[in-house]
Design a protein around this motif. Structure first.
Motif, PDB file in Angstrom:
ATOM      1  N   TYR A  37       0.825  -1.208   0.000  1.00  0.00           N
ATOM      2  CA  TYR A  37       0.000   0.000   0.000  1.00  0.00           C
ATOM      3  C   TYR A  37       0.853   1.249   0.000  1.00  0.00           C
ATOM      4  CZ  TYR A  37       1.024   0.518   4.985  1.00  0.00           C
ATOM      5  OH  TYR A  37       1.661   0.675   6.189  1.00  0.00           O
ATOM      6  N   ARG A  90      -7.305  -4.136   8.212  1.00  0.00           N
ATOM      7  CA  ARG A  90      -8.410  -3.418   8.861  1.00  0.00           C
ATOM      8  C   ARG A  90      -7.886  -2.269   9.708  1.00  0.00           C
ATOM      9  NH1 ARG A  90     -12.283  -7.091  12.124  1.00  0.00           N
ATOM     10  NH2 ARG A  90     -12.173  -8.126  10.118  1.00  0.00           N
ATOM     11  N   ILE A 113      -6.799   0.557   7.430  1.00  0.00           N
ATOM     12  CA  ILE A 113      -7.928   1.304   6.863  1.00  0.00           C
ATOM     13  C   ILE A 113      -8.542   2.226   7.916  1.00  0.00           C
ATOM     14  CG2 ILE A 113     -10.254   1.096   5.904  1.00  0.00           C
ATOM     15  CD1 ILE A 113      -9.283  -1.519   4.578  1.00  0.00           C
ATOM     16  N   ARG A 129      -6.229   5.108   8.505  1.00  0.00           N
ATOM     17  CA  ARG A 129      -6.285   6.045   7.374  1.00  0.00           C
ATOM     18  C   ARG A 129      -7.594   6.843   7.381  1.00  0.00           C
ATOM     19  NH1 ARG A 129      -4.337   9.496   5.052  1.00  0.00           N
ATOM     20  NH2 ARG A 129      -4.501   9.741   2.829  1.00  0.00           N
ATOM     21  N   GLN A 130      -8.720   6.199   7.769  1.00  0.00           N
ATOM     22  CA  GLN A 130      -9.992   6.915   7.883  1.00  0.00           C
ATOM     23  C   GLN A 130      -9.903   8.008   8.938  1.00  0.00           C
ATOM     24  OE1 GLN A 130     -12.836   3.771   8.645  1.00  0.00           O
ATOM     25  NE2 GLN A 130     -13.468   3.700   6.502  1.00  0.00           N
ATOM     26  N   ILE A 154     -10.414   4.097  -1.422  1.00  0.00           N
ATOM     27  CA  ILE A 154      -9.377   3.064  -1.482  1.00  0.00           C
ATOM     28  C   ILE A 154      -9.378   2.479  -2.884  1.00  0.00           C
ATOM     29  CG2 ILE A 154      -8.567   0.899  -0.522  1.00  0.00           C
ATOM     30  CD1 ILE A 154     -10.024   1.688   2.069  1.00  0.00           C
ATOM     31  N   MET A 161     -13.052  -3.896   3.240  1.00  0.00           N
ATOM     32  CA  MET A 161     -13.693  -2.636   2.848  1.00  0.00           C
ATOM     33  C   MET A 161     -15.137  -2.611   3.345  1.00  0.00           C
ATOM     34  SD  MET A 161     -11.217  -1.421   1.147  1.00  0.00           S
ATOM     35  CE  MET A 161      -9.782  -2.332   0.699  1.00  0.00           C
ATOM     36  N   THR A 207     -15.251  -2.161   7.250  1.00  0.00           N
ATOM     37  CA  THR A 207     -14.916  -0.799   7.683  1.00  0.00           C
ATOM     38  C   THR A 207     -15.786   0.267   7.019  1.00  0.00           C
ATOM     39  OG1 THR A 207     -13.198  -0.659   5.985  1.00  0.00           O
ATOM     40  CG2 THR A 207     -12.515  -1.379   8.182  1.00  0.00           C
ATOM     41  N   SER A 254     -15.940   1.336   3.905  1.00  0.00           N
ATOM     42  CA  SER A 254     -15.088   2.214   3.110  1.00  0.00           C
ATOM     43  C   SER A 254     -15.572   2.299   1.675  1.00  0.00           C
ATOM     44  CB  SER A 254     -13.648   1.683   3.097  1.00  0.00           C
ATOM     45  OG  SER A 254     -13.135   1.615   4.389  1.00  0.00           O
ATOM     46  N   PHE A 270     -14.549   2.183  -2.072  1.00  0.00           N
ATOM     47  CA  PHE A 270     -13.411   1.615  -2.781  1.00  0.00           C
ATOM     48  C   PHE A 270     -13.729   1.453  -4.255  1.00  0.00           C
ATOM     49  CE2 PHE A 270     -15.951  -2.028  -1.739  1.00  0.00           C
ATOM     50  CZ  PHE A 270     -15.767  -2.917  -2.774  1.00  0.00           C
TER      51      PHE A 270
END
Length: 161
Positions: A77, A97, A100, A103-104, A119, A139, A142, A144, A146
């Motif tokens: 990543y 997880r 992520i 990063r959130q 993402i 994803m 969480t 997210s 993507f």
């Protein structure tokens, strides 16, 4: 149980009515049981038209996270290919997880909304399908946004693919 009827000299016959009833009961059961499970669709962002780059949405690299899936059981990543180093993480709850969620939180503190994070999931031809499914599961867990994208020249330079 089926009864065998004999009419004098004729051959014995079997009453099949209970067997037909059982068949219809089984057909009814399987039709009802199969309609209980409806397919679930995972929401995934995709560009409207890749042939016209002007229609593609612009994205700040500080609001993104790029995952590269390759032949190893790790996801590589980076946030911005120019400013950050490429690293790798596994698909466990303490790996991908946690990355992520972290990063959130960074996007939330910087821009005010954790849902601004996009993402990009990119898969090499050597990667396994299980890795893609595991990444999509994370994803989904969480919540997210993507998008699955192609490997480009920039990724090849960062990861030496």
């Amino acid at each position: 149980m089926a009864e065998i009827k004999t009419n004098g000299k004729s051959a014995p016959s079997v009453d099949m009515t209970p067997m037909v009833d059982l068949g219809f009961l089984l057909i009814t059961f399987f039709m009802l049981a199969s309609s209980f499970l409806s397919p679930k669709v995972i929401k995934m962002l995709s560009p409207a038209d890749e042939s016209d780059p002007s229609k593609l949405p612009s994205l700040k690299c500080s609001k993104s996270l790029t995952l590269i899936l390759d032949e190893t059981n790790m996801a590589k990543y980076y946030v911005c290919p120019e400013s950050s180093q490429a690293d790798s993480v596994d698909f466990s709850s303490t790996g991908l997880r946690k990355l992520i969620l972290q990063r959130q939180n960074e996007v939330k503190t910087q821009f005010g909304d954790k849902n601004d994070l996009l993402i990009l999931v990119k898969s090499t031809p050597q990667s396994k399908y299980k890795q893609l499914v595991d990444a999509i599961d994370e994803m989904h867990i969480t919540a997210s946004n993507f998008m699955i994208a192609k490997i480009d020249q920039q990724d090849s330079v960062v990861f030496k693919l």
